[in-house]
Motif scaffolding. Structure first.
Motif, PDB file in Angstrom:
ATOM      1  N   ASP A  25      -2.839  -4.485   9.488  1.00 53.08           N
ATOM      2  CA  ASP A  25      -3.809  -3.446   9.535  1.00 53.08           C
ATOM      3  C   ASP A  25      -3.558  -2.025   8.811  1.00 53.08           C
ATOM      4  N   LEU A  26      -4.541  -0.996   8.498  1.00 54.63           N
ATOM      5  CA  LEU A  26      -4.006   0.233   7.991  1.00 54.63           C
ATOM      6  C   LEU A  26      -3.056   0.965   8.804  1.00 54.63           C
ATOM      7  N   MET A  27      -1.840   1.349   8.133  1.00 58.22           N
ATOM      8  CA  MET A  27      -0.803   1.850   8.910  1.00 58.22           C
ATOM      9  C   MET A  27      -1.248   3.316   9.175  1.00 58.22           C
ATOM     10  N   LYS A  28      -0.958   3.764  10.584  1.00 58.14           N
ATOM     11  CA  LYS A  28      -1.474   5.048  11.177  1.00 58.14           C
ATOM     12  C   LYS A  28      -0.142   6.137  11.126  1.00 58.14           C
ATOM     13  N   ASP A  29       1.080   5.361  11.415  1.00 64.13           N
ATOM     14  CA  ASP A  29       2.353   5.914  11.548  1.00 64.13           C
ATOM     15  C   ASP A  29       3.267   5.393  10.691  1.00 64.13           C
ATOM     16  N   PRO A  30       3.516   5.273   9.355  1.00 65.20           N
ATOM     17  CA  PRO A  30       4.322   4.428   8.757  1.00 65.20           C
ATOM     18  C   PRO A  30       5.723   4.779   8.740  1.00 65.20           C
ATOM     19  N   VAL A  31       6.722   4.074   9.226  1.00 67.78           N
ATOM     20  CA  VAL A  31       8.347   4.110   9.287  1.00 67.78           C
ATOM     21  C   VAL A  31       8.936   3.056   8.490  1.00 67.78           C
ATOM     22  N   THR A  32      10.128   3.574   7.955  1.00 68.73           N
ATOM     23  CA  THR A  32      10.773   2.792   7.242  1.00 68.73           C
ATOM     24  C   THR A  32      12.218   2.313   7.938  1.00 68.73           C
ATOM     25  N   LEU A  33      12.502   0.903   7.828  1.00 68.85           N
ATOM     26  CA  LEU A  33      13.663   0.327   8.512  1.00 68.85           C
ATOM     27  C   LEU A  33      14.906   0.726   7.398  1.00 68.85           C
ATOM     28  N   SER A  34      16.376   0.367   7.844  1.00 74.12           N
ATOM     29  CA  SER A  34      17.324   0.509   7.218  1.00 74.12           C
ATOM     30  C   SER A  34      17.436  -0.633   5.957  1.00 74.12           C
ATOM     31  N   THR A  35      16.336  -1.751   6.163  1.00 76.47           N
ATOM     32  CA  THR A  35      16.342  -2.691   5.110  1.00 76.47           C
ATOM     33  C   THR A  35      15.084  -2.350   4.091  1.00 76.47           C
ATOM     34  N   PRO A  87      10.435   8.212   9.340  1.00 78.72           N
ATOM     35  CA  PRO A  87       8.985   8.462   9.133  1.00 78.72           C
ATOM     36  C   PRO A  87       8.948   8.413   7.682  1.00 78.72           C
ATOM     37  N   ASN A  88       7.921   7.758   7.065  1.00 79.26           N
ATOM     38  CA  ASN A  88       7.390   7.712   5.730  1.00 79.26           C
ATOM     39  C   ASN A  88       6.408   8.648   5.326  1.00 79.26           C
ATOM     40  N   HIS A  89       6.750   9.947   5.231  1.00 74.37           N
ATOM     41  CA  HIS A  89       5.688  11.101   5.099  1.00 74.37           C
ATOM     42  C   HIS A  89       4.781  11.004   3.768  1.00 74.37           C
ATOM     43  N   THR A  90       5.667  10.478   2.873  1.00 74.36           N
ATOM     44  CA  THR A  90       4.912  10.339   1.603  1.00 74.36           C
ATOM     45  C   THR A  90       3.766   9.402   1.557  1.00 74.36           C
ATOM     46  N   LEU A  91       4.281   7.949   2.096  1.00 73.33           N
ATOM     47  CA  LEU A  91       3.153   7.176   2.106  1.00 73.33           C
ATOM     48  C   LEU A  91       2.030   7.589   3.270  1.00 73.33           C
ATOM     49  N   ARG A  92       2.294   8.006   4.323  1.00 71.88           N
ATOM     50  CA  ARG A  92       1.346   8.463   5.097  1.00 71.88           C
ATOM     51  C   ARG A  92       0.391   9.458   4.642  1.00 71.88           C
ATOM     52  N   ARG A  93       0.718  10.527   3.687  1.00 65.20           N
ATOM     53  CA  ARG A  93      -0.130  11.328   3.073  1.00 65.20           C
ATOM     54  C   ARG A  93      -0.994  10.596   1.987  1.00 65.20           C
ATOM     55  N   MET A  94      -0.475   9.719   1.370  1.00 64.32           N
ATOM     56  CA  MET A  94      -1.167   8.778   0.253  1.00 64.32           C
ATOM     57  C   MET A  94      -2.259   8.241   1.466  1.00 64.32           C
ATOM     58  N   ILE A  95      -1.968   7.586   2.339  1.00 58.16           N
ATOM     59  CA  ILE A  95      -3.017   6.857   3.386  1.00 58.16           C
ATOM     60  C   ILE A  95      -4.076   7.835   3.785  1.00 58.16           C
ATOM     61  N   GLN A  96      -3.702   9.158   4.286  1.00 61.28           N
ATOM     62  CA  GLN A  96      -4.510   9.719   4.566  1.00 61.28           C
ATOM     63  C   GLN A  96      -5.517  10.442   3.514  1.00 61.28           C
ATOM     64  N   ALA A  97      -5.040  10.624   2.151  1.00 58.17           N
ATOM     65  CA  ALA A  97      -5.759  11.088   0.963  1.00 58.17           C
ATOM     66  C   ALA A  97      -6.627  10.201   0.699  1.00 58.17           C
ATOM     67  N   TRP A  98      -6.195   8.747   0.718  1.00 56.32           N
ATOM     68  CA  TRP A  98      -7.131   7.569   0.488  1.00 56.32           C
ATOM     69  C   TRP A  98      -8.261   7.511   1.459  1.00 56.32           C
ATOM     70  N   CYS A  99      -7.993   7.561   2.695  1.00 55.08           N
ATOM     71  CA  CYS A  99      -9.139   7.687   3.768  1.00 55.08           C
ATOM     72  C   CYS A  99     -10.086   8.640   3.290  1.00 55.08           C
ATOM     73  N   ARG A 106     -10.209   9.063   8.852  1.00 57.63           N
ATOM     74  CA  ARG A 106      -8.942   9.858   8.501  1.00 57.63           C
ATOM     75  C   ARG A 106      -7.793   9.600   9.768  1.00 57.63           C
ATOM     76  N   ILE A 107      -6.636   9.043   9.479  1.00 55.09           N
ATOM     77  CA  ILE A 107      -5.559   8.840  10.635  1.00 55.09           C
ATOM     78  C   ILE A 107      -5.084  10.255  10.767  1.00 55.09           C
ATOM     79  N   PRO A 108      -4.814  10.547  11.873  1.00 55.65           N
ATOM     80  CA  PRO A 108      -4.377  11.733  12.213  1.00 55.65           C
ATOM     81  C   PRO A 108      -2.682  11.912  12.018  1.00 55.65           C
ATOM     82  N   THR A 109      -2.302  13.180  11.811  1.00 56.70           N
ATOM     83  CA  THR A 109      -0.942  13.351  11.613  1.00 56.70           C
ATOM     84  C   THR A 109      -0.065  13.183  12.917  1.00 56.70           C
TER      85      THR A 109
END
Length: 434
Positions: A25-35, A87-99, A106-109
């Protein structure tokens, strides 16, 4: 590369890197693991929590509690609380812009998390609860923990689980030194999404925890009774056959009381699912009938109106179908003044599933009533036969099996029913030939 998903019943193409690898599903709060793999925060926290309770986690090395679901690489055990979920803020902003560009909701911050503080707070509260010397101290700690879990904080639940919280809470329930602290402990347990191994502990120590759940069902307030019946259902979903077969009469008595009192829809659903879980085993159907399940189910059907009650109605008819598998259950349904009438009333009014289950119930009763003229005549008078004829008339690919069952019932008793004046002429024309 894009993936197509359904949104508002329309197909929408979404860039694949906007989708969570776990839920797709579309990510609302993308976060990145150490991997280096990015997930939606809620999904990865749930995955880490569930995987840590599995057999695979038990076999993992002591220095590595978790594993990345995509790469299968080990990750630190601090990541469950969000400390190393970056937190992957860059990806979240891209998703919000795309929405915004694609007229997508639009997904909330997301608000900043405080996982580290949550972890230390939970651990401190748990330690204080374990070392408390008075009931008020224990109750105070349990209530604060409960508030954190009620807020939907997945990391708090994980910290509590990994810190031995489940064992401690179960010990509080076993001791039952104070009814308020016992209720608070049960409330927390109900919010924790216990693993199968945790739930099986309910049957240990001569079932002392089950006895406390029954006590809450008998004398607790509506909220605690709802939580108790939910825990009871969860426990029996993973119970061994011996425990299912040997279910205590009090379980059936209190489950029926939940149905009669209708304290909340979730509690009613849990009670119905518990009866469905127990009924196929041993003499449980007879026990359920003995303690008033059939009459409670009929009364429940009488009060079910509107689309919001569809699932409850389907579950109720499913339990009735189970109970009508024994002679005692069929006798109780027939003896109830509204039994057959309310079951037939649900046919073609609720859903395809409800219609099929209602026809199955009627089929069970009619099958064993071939020589019981009184029952067959009652089915004519209350409109059961007319409703079966209506089912035969309806052309629907979804109800082919239901139509076949209705035809079989009508053929079985055509000698009594076919020429009856109780069936309207426009329906009598669809009566199947012998």
């Amino acid at each position: 590369m894009e993936e197509t998903i359904l949104y508002n019943n329309e197909e929408v193409e979404i860039p694949c890197y906007f989708l969570c690898p776990i839920s797709m599903d579309l990510m609302k709060d993308p976060v990145t693991l150490s991997t280096g793999i990015t997930y939606d925060r809620l999904n990865i926290q749930k995955w880490l929590f569930s995987s840590s309770s599995s057999a695979a986690a038990a076999a993992a090395a002591a220095s590595c509690m978790y594993m990345c679901p995509v790469t299968r690489q080990p990750i630190s055990d601090d990541e469950d609380g969000g400390g190393l979920l970056t937190p992957n803020h860059t990806l979240r902003r891209m998703i919000q812009a795309w929405c915004t560009l694609n007229s997508f909701e639009r997904i909330p911050t997301p608000k900043p998390t405080a996982a580290a503080a949550d972890k230390s707070q939970i651990l401190n509260l748990l330690e204080q609860a374990k070392n408390s010397t008075t009931s008020p101290q224990l109750i105070s700690c349990l209530r604060i923990i409960g508030v954190s879990l009620a807020a939907g904080n997945v990391s708090c639940r994980n910290h509590l689980h990994f810190s031995g919280g489940v064992d401690f809470l179960l010990s509080v329930v076993r001791k039952n030194e104070d009814p308020i602290s016992t209720d608070e402990a049960l409330k927390i347990l109900q919010q924790m999404e216990l693993s199968d191994s945790d739930l099986k502990l309910f049957f240990s120590d001569n079932g002392r925890i089950l006895n406390q759940l029954i006590r809450v069902l008998e004398s607790g307030n509506s909220e605690n009774r709802a939580k108790a019946i939910t825990l009871l259902y969860s426990a029996f979903c993973v119970a061994d056959p011996a425990h299912l077969i040997g279910s205590k009469p009090e379980i059936f008595t209190q489950t029926v009381n939940i149905l009669r009192d209708r304290i909340s829809e979730p509690a009613t659903k849990a009670a119905l699912k518990l009866l469905l879980e127990l009924s196929p085993w041993g003499k449980n159907r007879i026990k359920a009938v003995k303690y008033g399940a059939v009459s409670a189910l009929v009364e429940l059907l009488l009060h079910q109106t509107g689309d919001e009650c569809r699932r409850v109605c389907e579950l109720t008819l499913a339990v009735l179908e189970q109970l009508c598998g024994c002679a005692e259950g069929r006798a109780e349904l027939v003896s109830h003044g509204a039994g057959l009438a309310v079951v037939s009333k649900k046919i073609l009014r609720v859903s395809h599933v409800a219609s099929d289950r209602a026809v199955r119930v009627i089929g069970s009763v009619s099958k064993y009533s071939a020589n019981n003229t009184r029952v067959l005549q009652e089915m004519l008078k209350v409109g059961v036969v007319s409703k079966l004829c209506l089912v035969v008339q309806v052309e629907s690919t979804h109800q082919k099996k239901t139509k076949e069952r209705a035809e079989e019932i009508l053929r079985l008793h055509s000698r009594v029913w076919r020429c009856s004046s109780c069936i309207p002429p426009h329906l009598l024309s669809s009566y199947p030939s012998s």
